[in-house]
Design an enzyme around this catalytic site. Structure first.
Site, PDB file in Angstrom:
ATOM      1  CB  SER A 142      -1.052  -0.085   1.432  1.00 26.45           C
ATOM      2  OG  SER A 142      -1.427   1.343   1.559  1.00 26.45           O
ATOM      3  CE1 TYR A 155      -3.970  -2.177   5.391  1.00 25.17           C
ATOM      4  CE2 TYR A 155      -3.635   0.205   4.682  1.00 25.17           C
ATOM      5  CZ  TYR A 155      -3.908  -1.068   4.418  1.00 25.17           C
ATOM      6  OH  TYR A 155      -3.916  -1.324   3.027  1.00 25.17           O
TER       7      TYR A 155
END
Ligand SMILES: NC(=O)c1ccc[n+]([C@@H]2O[C@H](COP(=O)([O-])OP(=O)(O)OC[C@H]3O[C@@H](n4cnc5c(N)ncnc54)[C@H](OP(=O)(O)O)[C@@H]3O)[C@@H](O)[C@H]2O)c1
Length: 245
Positions: A142, A155
């Site tokens: 990501s 995350y």
């Protein structure tokens, strides 16, 4: 062999979003896709759509928190299609929240799925790739794996970890295996559904609906990496919507 035609590609998290789009794009380009996720009904529906369009797909209910599920998925690909060309370690969740909320179970879920799930995928496919003398890992990280922001500490940490594991794997892989990191910006998927803070979720849904990119933007990037010649290793692709800061 270059191109996607005839390649056998296992995809985790294939029941929705980026994984589903990747399955459709690759199957459309002649790959044989092997789909894994927990939602077997959705996988069955996707496999049927691919078959109806003339493609080839197999699927198995897979929870990436269970190492044996990943081994079984890789075995399914090898038994059904005789080899494994690519493993797309894509399954992931993002129940983001401020650390002060102490949503410790969600931290653990992210670590188990986003990091350990990728490691279990590597453990399942690496011996197969070594034996074959070819193979390609594609790990979904990501842009949060490049830079963190408030609410995304855990995350983001899992995605930094995916990038570190992938780079270490690339360095150890030798001249026969390929390793690609895919780092998406904001993608229009169900990803935000895992956020349990209603306030944060509402903000994310509003941003997603305003500027996120469609998941097939990431699927095409994955296809690009797969379609290179065997001696060309695309190491990382970062794809953001133009409107993302
Ligand atoms: N959307 C974004 O903006 C964005 C941005 C950067 C990176 N990413 C990454 O992209 C990947 C795919 O996310 P997405 O956006 O496509 O979200 P999504 O639509 O929510 O898809 C997530 C997929 O992961 C699967 N999954 C979740 N837990 C699992 C488990 N324990 N075992 C097996 N599969 C599991 C889900 O299927 P089941 O529930 O059926 O198991 C689903 O197929 C994730 O790694 C995510 O971190 C997304």
């Amino acid at each position: 062999m270059s191109g996607a035609q005839g390649k056998v590609v296992v995809i985790t998290g294939a029941s929705s979003g980026i994984g589903e789009a990747t399955a459709l794009v690759l199957a459309g380009r002649g790959a044989k896709v092997v789909l894994g996720a927990r939602g077997a009904d959705r996988l069955q529906g996707l496999a049927a759509r691919i078959a109806a369009a003339g493609g080839e797909a197999a699927y198995a209910r897979t929870d990436v928190k269970r190492r044996t599920d990943l081994s079984d998925l890789v075995t399914l690909a090898c038994e059904r299609y005789g080899k494994l060309d690519v493993l797309v370690n894509n399954a992931g969740i993002g129940p983001i929240s401020p650390l002060d909320d102490l949503r410790v179970e969600e931290w653990e879920e992210m670590i188990d799925i986003n990091i350990k799930g990728v490691l279990y995928g590597i453990a399942a496919a690496l011996p197969v790739f070594r034996k074959q003398g070819f193979g390609h890992f594609i790990n979904t990280a990501s842009t949060a794996g490049h830079k963190t922001v408030p609410n995304q500490a855990v995350y983001s940490a899992t995605k930094f970890a995916v990038r570190a594991i992938s780079e270490g794997l690339r360095q150890e892989a030798g001249d026969k295996l390929r390793v690609t990191i895919i780092s998406p910006g904001f993608v229009r998927t169900d990803f935000v559904e895992s956020v349990t803070s209603s306030e944060l979720k509402a903000q994310l849904v509003a941003s997603r609906d305003k500027f996120a990119m469609p998941p097939d933007a990431i699927a095409r990037a994955i296809a690009f990496a797969i379609e290179q010649p065997a001696d060309v290793d695309v190491n990382e692709i970062v794809v953001r919507p133009t409107a993302q800061a």
